[in-house]
Scaffold this motif. Structure first.
Motif, PDB file in Angstrom:
ATOM      1  N   THR A  74       0.824  -1.201   0.000  1.00 30.23           N
ATOM      2  CA  THR A  74       0.000   0.000   0.000  1.00 30.23           C
ATOM      3  C   THR A  74       0.861   1.256   0.000  1.00 30.23           C
ATOM      4  OG1 THR A  74      -1.591  -1.271   1.291  1.00 30.23           O
ATOM      5  CG2 THR A  74      -1.950   1.102   1.180  1.00 30.23           C
ATOM      6  N   THR A  75       1.802   1.331   0.942  1.00 31.02           N
ATOM      7  CA  THR A  75       2.752   2.443   1.026  1.00 31.02           C
ATOM      8  C   THR A  75       4.102   1.852   1.404  1.00 31.02           C
ATOM      9  OG1 THR A  75       0.943   3.840   1.845  1.00 31.02           O
ATOM     10  CG2 THR A  75       3.185   4.732   2.015  1.00 31.02           C
ATOM     11  N   ALA A  76       4.933   1.597   0.400  1.00 29.35           N
ATOM     12  CA  ALA A  76       6.197   0.885   0.607  1.00 29.35           C
ATOM     13  C   ALA A  76       7.099   1.558   1.627  1.00 29.35           C
ATOM     14  CB  ALA A  76       6.938   0.727  -0.724  1.00 29.35           C
ATOM     15  N   ALA A  77       7.304   2.865   1.508  1.00 28.88           N
ATOM     16  CA  ALA A  77       8.225   3.581   2.391  1.00 28.88           C
ATOM     17  C   ALA A  77       7.775   3.556   3.846  1.00 28.88           C
ATOM     18  CB  ALA A  77       8.392   5.022   1.925  1.00 28.88           C
ATOM     19  N   SER A  78       6.469   3.386   4.076  1.00 27.42           N
ATOM     20  CA  SER A  78       5.928   3.346   5.434  1.00 27.42           C
ATOM     21  C   SER A  78       5.712   1.924   5.940  1.00 27.42           C
ATOM     22  CB  SER A  78       4.601   4.095   5.487  1.00 27.42           C
ATOM     23  OG  SER A  78       4.797   5.442   5.135  1.00 27.42           O
ATOM     24  N   GLY A  79       6.069   0.918   5.131  1.00 24.45           N
ATOM     25  CA  GLY A  79       5.934  -0.474   5.548  1.00 24.45           C
ATOM     26  C   GLY A  79       4.499  -0.949   5.652  1.00 24.45           C
ATOM     27  N   ILE A  80       3.630  -0.436   4.789  1.00 30.65           N
ATOM     28  CA  ILE A  80       2.206  -0.783   4.862  1.00 30.65           C
ATOM     29  C   ILE A  80       1.827  -1.679   3.677  1.00 30.65           C
ATOM     30  CG2 ILE A  80      -0.158   0.109   4.880  1.00 30.65           C
ATOM     31  CD1 ILE A  80       1.024   2.744   6.013  1.00 30.65           C
ATOM     32  N   PHE A  81       1.181  -2.808   4.001  1.00 29.71           N
ATOM     33  CA  PHE A  81       0.679  -3.685   2.953  1.00 29.71           C
ATOM     34  C   PHE A  81      -0.676  -4.240   3.366  1.00 29.71           C
ATOM     35  CE2 PHE A  81       3.214  -6.341   5.720  1.00 29.71           C
ATOM     36  CZ  PHE A  81       2.557  -7.565   5.798  1.00 29.71           C
ATOM     37  N   THR A  82      -1.438  -4.705   2.361  1.00 26.50           N
ATOM     38  CA  THR A  82      -2.803  -5.158   2.587  1.00 26.50           C
ATOM     39  C   THR A  82      -2.988  -6.575   2.072  1.00 26.50           C
ATOM     40  OG1 THR A  82      -3.613  -2.889   2.329  1.00 26.50           O
ATOM     41  CG2 THR A  82      -5.241  -4.650   2.120  1.00 26.50           C
ATOM     42  N   LEU A  83      -3.593  -7.403   2.900  1.00 30.91           N
ATOM     43  CA  LEU A  83      -4.021  -8.745   2.510  1.00 30.91           C
ATOM     44  C   LEU A  83      -5.498  -8.655   2.182  1.00 30.91           C
ATOM     45  CD1 LEU A  83      -3.900 -11.892   2.406  1.00 30.91           C
ATOM     46  CD2 LEU A  83      -4.491 -11.825   4.843  1.00 30.91           C
ATOM     47  N   SER A  84      -5.889  -9.093   0.993  1.00 39.03           N
ATOM     48  CA  SER A  84      -7.292  -9.072   0.581  1.00 39.03           C
ATOM     49  C   SER A  84      -7.730 -10.459   0.145  1.00 39.03           C
ATOM     50  CB  SER A  84      -7.499  -8.093  -0.581  1.00 39.03           C
ATOM     51  OG  SER A  84      -7.174  -6.783  -0.181  1.00 39.03           O
ATOM     52  N   LEU A  85      -8.827 -10.912   0.730  1.00 37.17           N
ATOM     53  CA  LEU A  85      -9.421 -12.193   0.356  1.00 37.17           C
ATOM     54  C   LEU A  85     -10.781 -11.920  -0.272  1.00 37.17           C
ATOM     55  CD1 LEU A  85      -8.626 -14.283   3.572  1.00 37.17           C
ATOM     56  CD2 LEU A  85      -7.271 -14.082   1.477  1.00 37.17           C
ATOM     57  N   THR A  86     -11.071 -12.613  -1.350  1.00 37.31           N
ATOM     58  CA  THR A  86     -12.349 -12.450  -2.040  1.00 37.31           C
ATOM     59  C   THR A  86     -13.420 -13.321  -1.385  1.00 37.31           C
ATOM     60  OG1 THR A  86     -11.964 -14.272  -3.581  1.00 37.31           O
ATOM     61  CG2 THR A  86     -11.118 -12.085  -4.223  1.00 37.31           C
ATOM     62  N   THR A  87     -14.665 -13.107  -1.794  1.00 40.44           N
ATOM     63  CA  THR A  87     -15.752 -13.947  -1.294  1.00 40.44           C
ATOM     64  C   THR A  87     -15.536 -15.412  -1.688  1.00 40.44           C
ATOM     65  OG1 THR A  87     -17.095 -13.429  -3.237  1.00 40.44           O
ATOM     66  CG2 THR A  87     -17.427 -12.059  -1.285  1.00 40.44           C
TER      67      THR A  87
END
Length: 127
Positions: A74-87
């Motif tokens: 999500t924001t590489a420099a801030s160490g942010i990532f998102t895990l998304s699972l679908t229905t």
């Protein structure tokens, strides 16, 4: 092995690296968790794998997500990532599974989170 002194901070609160953590969703729901490394690290070159199995020793995963296939920085420099699972991902038998989330860069492999992945029954009737 000494684990790095960083933690993941998902939207529901802080998760320490490689400590036992639990995730929960309802069968058939779209589910996402935002993680932030603490202390912050630039994760621009990182790769990840998220795996859900019925049992740790199983050779087949129920759900597998990787960078650009369910995991997004999500924001590489801030160490942010998102895990998304679908229905479709979560439309599985309601029960307690196990999961782990790894950094998978060669030479830098590290467990970021692991624990139970609880899928709850839905009450809603689907026609």
């Amino acid at each position: 092995m000494q684990w790095p002194s960083r933690s993941l901070v998902p939207s529901s609160g802080e998760i320490d690296v490689s400590e036992l953590n639990h995730l929960e969703c309802v069968a058939g729901e779209a589910y996402s968790v935002v993680f932030t490394l603490d202390p912050v690290e630039n994760i621009a070159a990182w790769t990840f794998t998220f795996t859900v199995k019925e049992y740790v020793a199983d050779s087949t995963a129920v759900i597998t997500k990787t960078l650009a296939s369910g995991i997004a920085i999500t924001t590489a420099a801030s160490g942010i990532f998102t895990l998304s699972l679908t229905t479709s991902d979560t439309n599985i038998t309601a029960k307690k599974y196990v999961y782990d989330l790894w950094r998978t860069n060669s030479g830098s492999e590290a467990s970021l989170s692991h624990g139970n992945f609880d899928v709850k029954d839905r009450v809603r009737i689907i026609a």
